[in-house]
Design an enzyme around this catalytic site. Structure first.
Site, PDB file in Angstrom:
ATOM      1  N   VAL A   1      17.808 -83.747 -75.389  1.00 32.84           N
ATOM      2  CA  VAL A   1      17.950 -83.050 -73.937  1.00 32.84           C
ATOM      3  C   VAL A   1      18.354 -81.202 -74.516  1.00 32.84           C
ATOM      4  O   VAL A   1      18.200 -81.351 -75.223  1.00 32.84           O
ATOM      5  CB  VAL A   1      18.750 -84.148 -73.683  1.00 32.84           C
ATOM      6  CG1 VAL A   1      18.727 -85.263 -72.792  1.00 32.84           C
ATOM      7  CG2 VAL A   1      20.180 -84.637 -74.253  1.00 32.84           C
TER       8      VAL A   1
ATOM      9  N   LYS B   1      16.254 -71.336 -62.452  1.00 37.16           N
ATOM     10  CA  LYS B   1      17.238 -71.636 -62.189  1.00 37.16           C
ATOM     11  C   LYS B   1      18.228 -71.031 -61.300  1.00 37.16           C
ATOM     12  O   LYS B   1      18.825 -69.602 -62.448  1.00 37.16           O
ATOM     13  CB  LYS B   1      18.101 -72.323 -63.243  1.00 37.16           C
ATOM     14  CG  LYS B   1      19.621 -72.935 -63.039  1.00 37.16           C
ATOM     15  CD  LYS B   1      20.125 -73.488 -64.089  1.00 37.16           C
ATOM     16  CE  LYS B   1      22.050 -74.200 -64.059  1.00 37.16           C
ATOM     17  NZ  LYS B   1      21.968 -74.458 -64.848  1.00 37.16           N
TER      18      LYS B   1
HETATM   19  C1  LIG Z   1      23.559 -85.517 -72.904  1.00 40.38           C
HETATM   20  C2  LIG Z   1      23.662 -84.264 -73.129  1.00 40.38           C
HETATM   21  C3  LIG Z   1      22.906 -83.459 -72.212  1.00 40.38           C
HETATM   22  C4  LIG Z   1      22.843 -81.944 -72.412  1.00 40.38           C
HETATM   23  N1  LIG Z   1      22.600 -81.457 -71.488  1.00 40.38           N
HETATM   24  C5  LIG Z   1      22.712 -79.960 -71.766  1.00 40.38           C
HETATM   25  C6  LIG Z   1      21.544 -78.803 -71.103  1.00 40.38           C
HETATM   26  O1  LIG Z   1      21.729 -79.413 -69.848  1.00 40.38           O
HETATM   27  N2  LIG Z   1      21.970 -77.296 -71.801  1.00 40.38           N
HETATM   28  C7  LIG Z   1      22.316 -77.197 -72.648  1.00 40.38           C
HETATM   29  O2  LIG Z   1      22.125 -75.842 -72.379  1.00 40.38           O
HETATM   30  N3  LIG Z   1      22.287 -77.885 -73.794  1.00 40.38           N
HETATM   31  C8  LIG Z   1      22.510 -78.753 -73.511  1.00 40.38           C
HETATM   32  N4  LIG Z   1      22.902 -80.443 -74.178  1.00 40.38           N
HETATM   33  C9  LIG Z   1      23.303 -79.916 -75.722  1.00 40.38           C
HETATM   34  C10 LIG Z   1      21.651 -79.452 -75.637  1.00 40.38           C
HETATM   35  O3  LIG Z   1      21.105 -80.961 -76.347  1.00 40.38           O
HETATM   36  C11 LIG Z   1      21.926 -79.034 -77.568  1.00 40.38           C
HETATM   37  O4  LIG Z   1      22.972 -78.089 -77.853  1.00 40.38           O
HETATM   38  C12 LIG Z   1      20.906 -78.714 -77.829  1.00 40.38           C
HETATM   39  O5  LIG Z   1      19.416 -79.009 -78.061  1.00 40.38           O
HETATM   40  C13 LIG Z   1      20.747 -78.090 -79.864  1.00 40.38           C
HETATM   41  O6  LIG Z   1      20.961 -79.163 -80.591  1.00 40.38           O
HETATM   42  P1  LIG Z   1      20.421 -79.766 -81.854  1.00 40.38           P
HETATM   43  O7  LIG Z   1      19.762 -78.460 -82.156  1.00 40.38           O
HETATM   44  O8  LIG Z   1      22.346 -78.895 -82.104  1.00 40.38           O
HETATM   45  O9  LIG Z   1      20.201 -81.320 -82.448  1.00 40.38           O
HETATM   46  P2  LIG Z   1      19.252 -81.714 -82.254  1.00 40.38           P
HETATM   47  O10 LIG Z   1      18.646 -81.428 -81.565  1.00 40.38           O
HETATM   48  O11 LIG Z   1      20.362 -83.161 -82.809  1.00 40.38           O
HETATM   49  O12 LIG Z   1      19.122 -81.658 -83.925  1.00 40.38           O
HETATM   50  C14 LIG Z   1      19.294 -82.053 -85.341  1.00 40.38           C
HETATM   51  C15 LIG Z   1      18.069 -81.745 -86.223  1.00 40.38           C
HETATM   52  O13 LIG Z   1      18.652 -81.987 -87.569  1.00 40.38           O
HETATM   53  C16 LIG Z   1      17.779 -82.710 -88.182  1.00 40.38           C
HETATM   54  N5  LIG Z   1      18.646 -83.504 -89.073  1.00 40.38           N
HETATM   55  C17 LIG Z   1      19.918 -84.537 -88.963  1.00 40.38           C
HETATM   56  N6  LIG Z   1      19.985 -84.916 -90.249  1.00 40.38           N
HETATM   57  C18 LIG Z   1      18.935 -84.544 -90.928  1.00 40.38           C
HETATM   58  C19 LIG Z   1      18.758 -84.902 -91.914  1.00 40.38           C
HETATM   59  N7  LIG Z   1      19.476 -85.874 -92.905  1.00 40.38           N
HETATM   60  N8  LIG Z   1      17.288 -84.092 -92.826  1.00 40.38           N
HETATM   61  C20 LIG Z   1      16.272 -83.947 -92.495  1.00 40.38           C
HETATM   62  N9  LIG Z   1      16.952 -82.864 -91.125  1.00 40.38           N
HETATM   63  C21 LIG Z   1      17.844 -83.496 -90.149  1.00 40.38           C
HETATM   64  C22 LIG Z   1      16.675 -83.616 -87.195  1.00 40.38           C
HETATM   65  O14 LIG Z   1      15.979 -83.943 -87.589  1.00 40.38           O
HETATM   66  C23 LIG Z   1      16.584 -82.638 -86.203  1.00 40.38           C
HETATM   67  O15 LIG Z   1      15.304 -81.631 -86.231  1.00 40.38           O
HETATM   68  C24 LIG Z   1      23.313 -81.855 -73.853  1.00 40.38           C
HETATM   69  C25 LIG Z   1      22.905 -82.437 -74.672  1.00 40.38           C
HETATM   70  C26 LIG Z   1      23.794 -83.259 -74.563  1.00 40.38           C
HETATM   71  C27 LIG Z   1      23.908 -84.983 -75.826  1.00 40.38           C
END
Ligand SMILES: Cc1cc2nc3c(=O)[nH]c(=O)nc-3n(C[C@H](O)[C@H](O)[C@H](O)COP(=O)(O)OP(=O)(O)OC[C@H]3O[C@@H](n4cnc5c(N)ncnc54)[C@H](O)[C@@H]3O)c2cc1C
Length: 503
Positions: free
Chosen positions: A42, A73
């Site tokens: 998301v 947007k």
């Molecule tokens: C309900 C919801 C709605 C949202 N809506 C918005 C929005 O509208 N606008 C906005 O700006 N943000 C929004 N966000 C936040 C947004 O989704 C995140 O900030 C953004 O996607 C970044 O996510 P991330 O990369 O930190 O984590 P993730 O996408 O979870 O990526 C984590 C990564 O770490 C890797 N990983 C984890 N553990 C391991 C391991 N042991 N070994 C190897 N790799 C590993 C995974 O494979 C993945 O590649 C929302 C979040 C939520 C929960």
């Protein structure tokens, strides 16, 4: 210097692309991700600052929109937050034009005190364009005040990460596929030395960037940075997300509709609409939340609702030792104002400002932590405002009205309530105009206004307000429908290279 980015969601690939572009020819940059674990999937609505990020990377905007199936947007429309039937928009960019020494809204308040009922939206190019589902990037009346509409994007988060990956790899970032099963630490400093994958490979580095999502593999689990829990003020802790088929018109804004125990998002992309119900599990069951979400879609659901659990708050230290956390690994502020991707961008900017050369300096670490803590706290206050200033009857919403507000937020509300004054602290993200629209939109009205707003005289104030409204209407009247604008942008794509087929 060897930088290891752990995680390949939006945060990981944003960091990889930015660092690859900026220092890829000096330092080795590697990213580890696990397809088996996947990403949160998301995060599709953004705020205008993302244009700066994409600009630093030199991304072509049209290509980016096509690659991510994105849309434009102009703001967020809030529906039913002050009871059924209520609605307002937090539009991006200017609202009116300042005159003399005081902000525009004091003239608006002066007229309002005499019975004028024009809405703030009528003074905002982005707000008025959103109301008509119209959009264009260029100023429809070049050379006139107020300029063009200010905008951000909606996009498919997975496609955005893939688009960034393509660029990052061109800038020299190396990707490793695999699941991290162990983290190696230096016995003396406690710093991380390497991560170990499930096939036994060890990847060593000098600086680790934790983008591992909610798991917070390095900063939380390995380094033990405690979690500062804000769920008392922001009690939503779950979400259900489901895409549905597109419907006409293709609206150029996010919608946030208040529901019994939280709120529902609606994010229109080119090929589907992203929807989700963010709720507090103490006030509604998961099944009832799913029923509510599915009963309130504009098109046919394209999947079953996907559950997500979270706690609002952040790691006390975003940077500890040789680990810097970005994205969900560093903390989470629920998505009401689409701020998470921006916080990733902001973290990357601070990291670039403070990049170590001869070893990590504790003063830099402290600066990074205090900057991000400040940003998180200011956004927290803005989010709490939306929940607290509600006029709904359900138990969840009554509880939100009883929350003890942070002192910083009380100050903001009280100075607005008395004379319509809004102060922006240091580099806080949301501008005076953002606060203005949300406070007014949710029924917080000042008792008075700045005395200088009386100076021009009532007739001149009225004429001035009318001239701004006319200018906004003239601009918006020249804009095409958002859907048509996007279709034209898609058609302008260069033809796909054809594969030679030989008999
Ligand atoms: C309900 C919801 C709605 C949202 N809506 C918005 C929005 O509208 N606008 C906005 O700006 N943000 C929004 N966000 C936040 C947004 O989704 C995140 O900030 C953004 O996607 C970044 O996510 P991330 O990369 O930190 O984590 P993730 O996408 O979870 O990526 C984590 C990564 O770490 C890797 N990983 C984890 N553990 C391991 C391991 N042991 N070994 C190897 N790799 C590993 C995974 O494979 C993945 O590649 C929302 C979040 C939520 C929960």
């Amino acid at each position: 210097m060897r930088i290891i980015i752990v995680g390949g969601g939006s945060a990981g690939w944003m960091a990889a692309a930015a660092l690859g572009k900026i220092i890829g020819d000096q330092w080795s940059i590697e990213l580890v991700e696990s397809e088996q674990i996947g990403t949160v999937g998301v995060g599709e609505a953004t705020i205008p600052q993302i244009l700066l990020f994409n600009g630093v990377l030199g991304l072509d905007e049209d290509e980016f929109i096509r690659a991510t199936k994105g849309s434009f947007k102009l703001g967020i429309e809030f529906v039913d937050w002050s009871g059924p039937g209520s609605r307002y928009i937090h539009a991006f960019g200017q609202v009116g034009r300042d005159l003399g020494l005081i902000p525009f809204h004091h003239y608006w308040l002066q007229a309002r005190a005499r019975g004028d009922r024009s809405s703030l939206r009528a003074y905002s190019v982005s707000g008025a364009a959103a109301e008509r589902d119209s959009f264009m990037r260029e100023d429809p009346l070049p050379g006139t005040p107020l300029g063009a509409a200010t905008y951000a994007y909606h996009f498919d988060a997975g496609l955005y990460a893939a688009h960034l990956r393509k660029h990052a790899e061109q800038w020299g970032v190396r990707r490793h596929e695999g699941r991290i099963v162990q983290v190696g630490r230096d016995g003396g400093t406690g710093n991380i030395t390497h991560v170990e994958l499930d096939d036994g490979r060890q990847i060593a580095g000098d600086l680790f960037i934790d983008c591992s999502g909610f798991r917070s593999l390095l900063i939380g689990e390995a380094m033990g940075s405690a979690f500062v829990d804000w769920s008392h003020g922001l009690p939503c802790n779950r979400a259900l997300a489901v895409p549905c088929e597109s419907v006409e018109p293709l609206t150029p804004y996010t919608r946030a509709t208040a529901r019994e125990a939280g709120w529902q998002w609606r994010i229109p992309l080119q090929h589907r609409i992203g929807n989700g119900y963010v709720y507090a599990s103490d006030f509604i069951s998961d099944d009832a939340a799913a029923d509510t979400l599915l009963a309130n879609l504009d098109g046919k659901p394209l999947d079953t609702p996907r559950p997500l659990k979270f706690v609002t708050g952040h790691r006390r230290e975003f940077w500890r030792g040789n680990v810097v956390a970005l994205g969900l690994a560093s903390g989470f502020l629920e998505p009401l104002e689409s701020t998470s991707i921006h916080l990733v961008q902001s973290g990357i900017k601070h990291l670039v400002d403070l990049l170590p050369r001869d070893g990590i300096d504790e003063a830099d670490v402290a600066a990074f932590n205090s900057k991000l803590t400040f940003e998180f706290e200011k956004i927290r206050d803005f989010l709490i405002l939306h929940y607290w200033a509600n006029e709904r009857d359900e138990p969840f919403w009554r509880r939100c009205r009883e929350v003890e507000l942070p002192d910083t937020l009380v100050e903001k509300i009280e100075s607005f309530r008395s004379h319509g004054r809004i102060f922006r602290f240091n580099e806080e993200l949301f501008t005076e105009l953002a606060w203005l629209q949300v406070m007014v939109g949710q029924g917080i009205m000042p008792r008075s206004y700045h005395p200088l707003a009386d100076a021009p005289g009532d007739a001149n104030v009225d004429a001035y307000l009318a001239s701004v409204r006319e200018l906004v209407a003239a601009k918006v009247g020249r804009m095409p429908p958002h859907g048509e604008y996007l279709r034209r942008l898609g058609e302008a794509a260069p033809p796909m290279p054809r594969k030679e087929v030989r008999a």
